[in-house]
Scaffold this motif. Structure first.
Motif, PDB file in Angstrom:
ATOM      1  N   MET A 127      -1.962  17.253 -13.563  1.00 29.42           N
ATOM      2  CA  MET A 127      -2.453  16.314 -13.140  1.00 29.42           C
ATOM      3  C   MET A 127      -3.966  16.333 -12.415  1.00 29.42           C
ATOM      4  SD  MET A 127      -0.507  13.015 -11.461  1.00 29.42           S
ATOM      5  CE  MET A 127       1.026  13.042 -12.407  1.00 29.42           C
ATOM      6  N   ILE A 128      -3.930  17.420 -11.531  1.00 18.25           N
ATOM      7  CA  ILE A 128      -4.893  17.815 -10.842  1.00 18.25           C
ATOM      8  C   ILE A 128      -6.059  18.759 -11.811  1.00 18.25           C
ATOM      9  CG2 ILE A 128      -6.063  19.237  -9.120  1.00 18.25           C
ATOM     10  CD1 ILE A 128      -3.376  18.642  -7.349  1.00 18.25           C
ATOM     11  N   LEU A 162      -7.724  16.338 -14.486  1.00 17.81           N
ATOM     12  CA  LEU A 162      -9.072  15.661 -13.757  1.00 17.81           C
ATOM     13  C   LEU A 162      -9.940  16.628 -13.673  1.00 17.81           C
ATOM     14  CD1 LEU A 162     -10.194  13.355 -12.593  1.00 17.81           C
ATOM     15  CD2 LEU A 162      -9.075  13.690 -10.396  1.00 17.81           C
ATOM     16  N   GLN A 175     -13.655  21.221  -9.153  1.00 18.52           N
ATOM     17  CA  GLN A 175     -12.960  21.416  -8.137  1.00 18.52           C
ATOM     18  C   GLN A 175     -13.342  20.545  -6.889  1.00 18.52           C
ATOM     19  OE1 GLN A 175     -12.248  25.094  -6.492  1.00 18.52           O
ATOM     20  NE2 GLN A 175     -10.267  25.345  -7.639  1.00 18.52           N
ATOM     21  N   TYR A 219     -10.966  17.531  -5.240  1.00 18.90           N
ATOM     22  CA  TYR A 219     -10.434  17.621  -3.786  1.00 18.90           C
ATOM     23  C   TYR A 219     -11.130  16.459  -2.984  1.00 18.90           C
ATOM     24  CZ  TYR A 219      -7.697  21.612  -5.036  1.00 18.90           C
ATOM     25  OH  TYR A 219      -6.672  22.264  -5.748  1.00 18.90           O
ATOM     26  N   LEU A 225      -9.481  13.289  -3.573  1.00 15.96           N
ATOM     27  CA  LEU A 225      -7.883  13.364  -3.569  1.00 15.96           C
ATOM     28  C   LEU A 225      -8.081  13.357  -1.720  1.00 15.96           C
ATOM     29  CD1 LEU A 225      -6.501  15.578  -6.054  1.00 15.96           C
ATOM     30  CD2 LEU A 225      -6.181  13.287  -5.775  1.00 15.96           C
ATOM     31  N   GLU A 226      -8.647  14.192  -1.180  1.00 11.48           N
ATOM     32  CA  GLU A 226      -8.370  14.257   0.136  1.00 11.48           C
ATOM     33  C   GLU A 226      -9.164  13.304   1.175  1.00 11.48           C
ATOM     34  OE1 GLU A 226      -6.263  16.053   1.641  1.00 11.48           O
ATOM     35  OE2 GLU A 226      -6.080  17.852   0.985  1.00 11.48           O
ATOM     36  N   ARG A 243      -9.699   8.463  -1.965  1.00  9.38           N
ATOM     37  CA  ARG A 243      -9.059   7.948  -3.251  1.00  9.38           C
ATOM     38  C   ARG A 243      -9.463   6.706  -3.909  1.00  9.38           C
ATOM     39  NH1 ARG A 243      -3.360  10.783  -3.940  1.00  9.38           N
ATOM     40  NH2 ARG A 243      -3.638  12.591  -2.581  1.00  9.38           N
ATOM     41  N   LEU A 276     -10.823   5.543  -7.416  1.00 10.69           N
ATOM     42  CA  LEU A 276     -10.235   4.439  -8.237  1.00 10.69           C
ATOM     43  C   LEU A 276     -11.475   3.498  -8.666  1.00 10.69           C
ATOM     44  CD1 LEU A 276      -6.754   3.504  -6.598  1.00 10.69           C
ATOM     45  CD2 LEU A 276      -7.043   4.580  -8.819  1.00 10.69           C
ATOM     46  N   ALA A 327      -4.471  10.743 -11.207  1.00  8.70           N
ATOM     47  CA  ALA A 327      -4.398  11.739  -9.991  1.00  8.70           C
ATOM     48  C   ALA A 327      -4.674  10.835  -8.790  1.00  8.70           C
ATOM     49  CB  ALA A 327      -5.735  12.649  -9.941  1.00  8.70           C
ATOM     50  N   MET A 328      -5.407   9.896  -8.614  1.00 10.22           N
ATOM     51  CA  MET A 328      -5.246   9.040  -7.544  1.00 10.22           C
ATOM     52  C   MET A 328      -4.112   8.535  -7.127  1.00 10.22           C
ATOM     53  SD  MET A 328      -8.502   9.633  -6.407  1.00 10.22           S
ATOM     54  CE  MET A 328      -9.015  11.218  -7.356  1.00 10.22           C
ATOM     55  N   HIS A 367      -1.016   9.307  -8.409  1.00  7.94           N
ATOM     56  CA  HIS A 367       0.351  10.176  -8.436  1.00  7.94           C
ATOM     57  C   HIS A 367       0.219  11.705  -7.458  1.00  7.94           C
ATOM     58  CE1 HIS A 367       0.916   7.722 -11.909  1.00  7.94           C
ATOM     59  NE2 HIS A 367       1.713   7.105 -10.931  1.00  7.94           N
ATOM     60  N   VAL A 368      -1.083  12.035  -6.904  1.00  6.90           N
ATOM     61  CA  VAL A 368      -0.999  13.292  -6.523  1.00  6.90           C
ATOM     62  C   VAL A 368      -0.715  13.121  -4.909  1.00  6.90           C
ATOM     63  CG1 VAL A 368      -2.594  15.487  -5.807  1.00  6.90           C
ATOM     64  CG2 VAL A 368      -2.883  14.366  -8.001  1.00  6.90           C
ATOM     65  N   LYS A 369       0.273  13.736  -4.442  1.00 11.42           N
ATOM     66  CA  LYS A 369       0.544  13.787  -3.003  1.00 11.42           C
ATOM     67  C   LYS A 369       0.598  15.125  -2.353  1.00 11.42           C
ATOM     68  CE  LYS A 369       5.213  13.498  -4.719  1.00 11.42           C
ATOM     69  NZ  LYS A 369       6.356  12.691  -5.006  1.00 11.42           N
ATOM     70  N   HIS A 370       0.918  15.211  -1.092  1.00 12.66           N
ATOM     71  CA  HIS A 370       1.237  16.454  -0.410  1.00 12.66           C
ATOM     72  C   HIS A 370       2.191  17.186  -0.418  1.00 12.66           C
ATOM     73  CE1 HIS A 370      -2.602  14.616   1.146  1.00 12.66           C
ATOM     74  NE2 HIS A 370      -3.210  15.767   1.281  1.00 12.66           N
ATOM     75  N   LEU A 420      -2.386  19.660  -1.954  1.00  4.89           N
ATOM     76  CA  LEU A 420      -2.155  18.713  -2.931  1.00  4.89           C
ATOM     77  C   LEU A 420      -1.045  19.064  -3.974  1.00  4.89           C
ATOM     78  CD1 LEU A 420      -5.873  17.944  -2.989  1.00  4.89           C
ATOM     79  CD2 LEU A 420      -3.907  16.356  -2.052  1.00  4.89           C
ATOM     80  N   SER A 421      -0.159  18.360  -4.343  1.00  6.43           N
ATOM     81  CA  SER A 421       0.675  18.518  -5.306  1.00  6.43           C
ATOM     82  C   SER A 421       1.221  17.417  -6.143  1.00  6.43           C
ATOM     83  CB  SER A 421       1.809  19.363  -4.800  1.00  6.43           C
ATOM     84  OG  SER A 421       2.926  19.579  -5.710  1.00  6.43           O
ATOM     85  N   GLU A 422       1.644  17.597  -7.286  1.00  4.71           N
ATOM     86  CA  GLU A 422       2.077  16.315  -7.932  1.00  4.71           C
ATOM     87  C   GLU A 422       3.671  16.161  -7.780  1.00  4.71           C
ATOM     88  OE1 GLU A 422       0.959  17.726 -11.747  1.00  4.71           O
ATOM     89  OE2 GLU A 422      -0.741  18.105 -11.031  1.00  4.71           O
ATOM     90  N   PRO A 424      -6.668  22.969   0.253  1.00  6.72           N
ATOM     91  CA  PRO A 424      -6.080  23.649  -1.147  1.00  6.72           C
ATOM     92  C   PRO A 424      -6.964  24.311  -1.774  1.00  6.72           C
ATOM     93  CG  PRO A 424      -5.857  21.156  -0.432  1.00  6.72           C
ATOM     94  CD  PRO A 424      -6.865  21.475   0.328  1.00  6.72           C
ATOM     95  N   THR A 425      -8.337  24.324  -1.895  1.00  7.00           N
ATOM     96  CA  THR A 425      -9.281  25.194  -2.683  1.00  7.00           C
ATOM     97  C   THR A 425      -9.047  26.593  -2.149  1.00  7.00           C
ATOM     98  OG1 THR A 425     -11.139  24.153  -1.213  1.00  7.00           O
ATOM     99  CG2 THR A 425     -11.012  23.540  -3.664  1.00  7.00           C
ATOM    100  N   SER A 466      -5.837  21.268   5.928  1.00 11.92           N
ATOM    101  CA  SER A 466      -6.851  20.010   5.513  1.00 11.92           C
ATOM    102  C   SER A 466      -7.766  19.931   6.655  1.00 11.92           C
ATOM    103  CB  SER A 466      -5.921  18.822   5.583  1.00 11.92           C
ATOM    104  OG  SER A 466      -4.945  18.877   4.194  1.00 11.92           O
TER     105      SER A 466
END
Lengths: 195, 195
Positions: free
Chosen positions: A1-2, A5, A21, A25, A28-29, A32, A36, B45-46, B48-51, B58-60, B83-84, B103
């Protein structure tokens, strides 16, 4: 998913892996909701923005705001390559005529001929409307010059003044840093100095 | 519609009006399908991606691929800001331990304290797991150093080796072009030369 995107962002012009990237990030961080919103704006635009049936620019309506504006004269028609060029010219606030957007330049090798640039429509416009001047504002590249030349040949058959936007040194620019082509154009296009 | 898409793109880091315009016209004129794909990827992504519940990246999935990988040792724990950073370290393929993502960095003035960085979870990890070394890989900025210092103080109470990634001249870099802080670090961090 990441990853998907990331790849989707990479399809944007000038966006590479690192930039994509960073976008992913950031959204997502930190934002969000912004992500959307962007998705919604994308769907809205991709599904509903079409081309103005008069000047071919991108527009949400059948006739764009500039074409629908009766305060602007129909006697001048400025021919540009892209909708962004209209935006650039509008910002200078000196032009009060209408536009015609080619959406590109002549490039037979890529299959882009007169039909693709809407030159038939342009010819019809010259037939039907009271255009007195067409201003060729295609870019000063080889392709832009060829396209301008082609259109001027076509327009010759009509009683219309054909002009080309001026090329020369940019305002605030210095001779020392100008490229040779610009200097050559600035010299050959010199005008009598009124003081 | 075009304008709202423009504004939505402007919320991305490093994207100004001109770049946003370029994105918008590129998608509308040349790649509407790509625009819709991007919208879909964004929503996916917005929403469904969580931590990762173990390392906070960040992870699905509930547990990310690295944390779930039994071939990686639990005895080393690399602490990174984002995460990067994990992505960057993974590309070098030399690290085979696990990660912990803060983070961010300590910044009391912005209301970012130990709790926001998940340092409680980190402390629990040190209690429960067989961590033998924590590698402080926060950035070499003032904030990164302060954060590293804070974590090393906390980790002192455990029977664990605390290391910091090395700072010095980048490989391929030349002394002549290095900044003074890098040179100072490179000198003070010098090692016996084995030949």
């Amino acid at each position: 998913m990441i990853e998907s995107l990331n790849e989707a962002f990479c399809t944007l012009p000038g966006v590479g892996k690192k930039t994509a990237q960073r976008f992913v990030y950031h959204l997502l961080e930190r934002n969000r909701e912004g992500g959307l919103n962007l998705a919604k704006a994308l769907v809205d635009a991709m599904e509903h923005v079409k081309h103005c049936s008069s000047c071919r620019t991108l527009s949400e309506k059948d006739i764009c705001n500039i074409c629908a504006n009766n305060n602007r004269t129909n006697t001048q028609l400025c021919i540009v390559e892209t909708p962004t060029d209209i935006h650039a010219i509008e910002q200078s606030s000196v032009y009060k005529g209408k536009y015609f957007v080619l959406s590109g330049y002549l490039s037979p090798i890529d299959g882009i001929g007169a039909a693709e640039l809407g030159l038939d429509e342009l010819e019809q416009k010259l037939h039907q409307q009271d255009v007195e001047e067409i201003i060729l504002a295609t870019n000063a590249t080889i392709e832009g010059e060829v396209t301008a030349h082609y259109i001027s040949n076509m327009a010759k058959h009509f009683d219309v003044r054909i002009t080309r936007i001026a090329h020369g040194l940019p305002i605030g620019g210095e001779l020392e840093y100008a490229d040779i082509n610009t200097i050559a154009h600035a010299l050959s296009g010199r005008k009598d100095y009124g003081g």
